[in-house]
Design an enzyme around this catalytic site. Structure first.
Site, PDB file in Angstrom:
ATOM      1  CG  ASN A 193      -2.253   0.760   0.904  1.00 52.82           C
ATOM      2  OD1 ASN A 193      -2.472   1.571  -0.045  1.00 52.82           O
ATOM      3  ND2 ASN A 193      -2.934   0.991   1.932  1.00 52.82           N
ATOM      4  CG  HIS A 234      -7.441   1.193   7.791  1.00 54.81           C
ATOM      5  ND1 HIS A 234      -6.340   1.904   7.964  1.00 54.81           N
ATOM      6  CD2 HIS A 234      -7.546   0.488   6.949  1.00 54.81           C
ATOM      7  CE1 HIS A 234      -5.481   1.548   7.090  1.00 54.81           C
ATOM      8  NE2 HIS A 234      -6.022   0.406   6.313  1.00 54.81           N
TER       9      HIS A 234
END
Length: 454
Positions: free
Chosen positions: A307, A343
């Site tokens: 990521n 998140h």
């Protein structure tokens, strides 16, 4: 009828319908990118932004139906903030608060105890984009001598138009799963001129690699279901081996999507990164360093390979802007806390990022480079054996950290950690406390004194 066909198609693949829709949408980015490069590259910027906006909106509607209004509201509000508030700290703070609170409200009202593909998934990607635009627009007011090289490249000299904001936000190569890229990077797609160079071959290489990752995940994931963790207890070592293998397989779900999406960005030209040593570089939107990811025995190496663009965004827009705190550790903790909340609200995210911080803190105190004895062992014929042992430890504790990330709620991940006696929570604090004593034994006094002077 179309919905019925999709449902039957998903059943034939043995996958949930939302997951099939998502993968099809990422793949549709390839013909969209071909249309852009073949027919629209020399068109006015307005035409290009319209194409990117409506193609992205169509993919969003295909996946989330009428819920696309959430992203539309946030894009419009962000545009109005830039227009009406100007290059001010108020704009930055207002943007940050509005976009984050909207995302967190979405998490709260759509939360379940399982992983669902819903409108909040692409919206978390969009949230970082829109916050980044406000920060880059604010940087545009500063004297170039006050900016870092990254800020100079990303800084916005004027307010983007609403159409430009929409094209940037809904660009088919990054709307659903990323990667992150700046508005300045996107603006180059509408800049006219000649395409940098043929992009089909490098794009197809990424597609091929992504397809291999999809096959690996689809083949092995049925053997490693999350539900196993909640079944009857199994022997300690059996659970440890399962966690190690489960984490490797499970992460291919993310790896495959990011690599395939990167291929779309390359095909469109967004992934072009200039020429180095006479070779064209296509890594501007690279979200995975696959070779490093597969071979590194270090937790830091895995984080650096995974990521990448989101981590780079957090480093540039959060960590480096916290320099005024005067403490790197505090900046690091604050950045991890931001990423945790970004998140979601489940306790599992907090535990996962806590473990990341703990593991990286311990790893940075490693003795190998300071100790002549350990350096000699690392360069000896025993290194292949040491490497294998290190990889086993690395991937087990990587999986250990990911258990709460994937199980979300504390009742689930607490049960798993209890079954393996919280070994990670014991191992790393113990290593952290023991390292200073090992350093005294393994590192000569001369090395220690030089280290302290540094």
């Amino acid at each position: 009828m179309a919905a019925s066909l999709m449902e039957k198609f998903a059943e034939s693949l043995g996958s949930p319908e939302p997951a099939v829709r998502l993968m099809l949408s990422i793949l549709i980015g390839y013909p969209c990118a071909l249309v852009y490069r073949k027919f629209l590259f020399y068109q006015p910027a307005t035409v290009i932004h319209l194409f990117h906006t409506f193609s992205g909106l169509a993919l969003a509607a295909f996946n989330f139906g009428s819920q696309i209004y959430h992203s539309a509201v946030c894009v419009l509000v962000q545009f109005l903030m830039l227009r009406l508030m100007g290059r001010t700290v108020t704009t930055v703070l207002s943007s940050f608060l509005f976009q984050m609170l909207y995302l967190l409200a979405g998490y709260y009202f759509t939360a379940t105890k399982d992983y669902d593909i819903k409108w909040t998934m692409p919206h978390c990607v969009l949230t970082l984009k829109l916050i980044g635009v406000s920060l880059d627009y604010y940087d545009g007011r500063k004297d170039p001598s006050q900016l870092s090289l990254e800020q100079k490249k990303a800084g916005l000299l004027s307010v983007p138009s609403l159409l430009e904001m929409c094209g940037f936000s809904y660009f088919y190569g990054g709307f659903l799963v990323g990667p992150q890229f700046t508005l300045r990077s996107y603006q180059r797609l509408g800049g006219g001129g000649a395409p940098p160079c043929p992009s089909i071959i490098p794009a197809m290489k990424r597609f091929g690699l992504g397809f291999v990752c999809v096959v690996i995940y689809a083949t092995f994931s049925p053997y490693f279901p999350n539900s196993y963790f909640l079944s009857d207890e199994f022997p300690f070592w059996y659970c440890c081996v399962f966690i190690l293998l489960w984490s490797k397989v499970m992460l291919y779900k993310y790896v495959s999507c990011w690599i395939i999406a990167e291929g779309v960005c390359i095909l469109s030209g967004l992934g072009y990164n200039g020429v180095v040593d006479g070779k064209h570089q296509w890594d501007a939107c690279a979200n995975m360093k696959v070779w490093l990811y597969e071979t590194t025995p270090l937790f830091g190496g895995t984080i650096a390979s995974f990521n990448i663009n989101t981590n780079a965004w957090a480093a540039r827009q959060v960590f480096k802007r916290l320099k005024f705190l005067g403490n790197k550790m505090l900046s690091h903790v604050t950045t991890l806390l931001f990423l945790t909340i970004w998140h979601g609200l489940h306790s599992g995210y907090f535990m996962c990022f806590f473990m990341e911080f703990l593991i990286i803190t311990v790893e940075r105190r490693a003795l190998v480079t300071d100790s002549p004895l350990l350096t000699k062992l690392a360069n000896s014929a025993l290194y292949p054996l040491i490497y294998v042992v290190q990889q086993i430890i690395h991937w087990f504790f990587m999986g250990y950290s990911l258990v709460p990330f994937c199980l979300f709620t504390y009742d689930k991940w607490l049960k798993v950690y209890s079954s393996i006696y919280f070994c990670g929570h014991v191992f790393f604090p113990a290593v952290y406390l023991v390292i200073p004593y090992l350093r005294k034994v393994l590192v000569p006094r001369k090395e220690l004194s030089q280290k302290k002077q540094e």
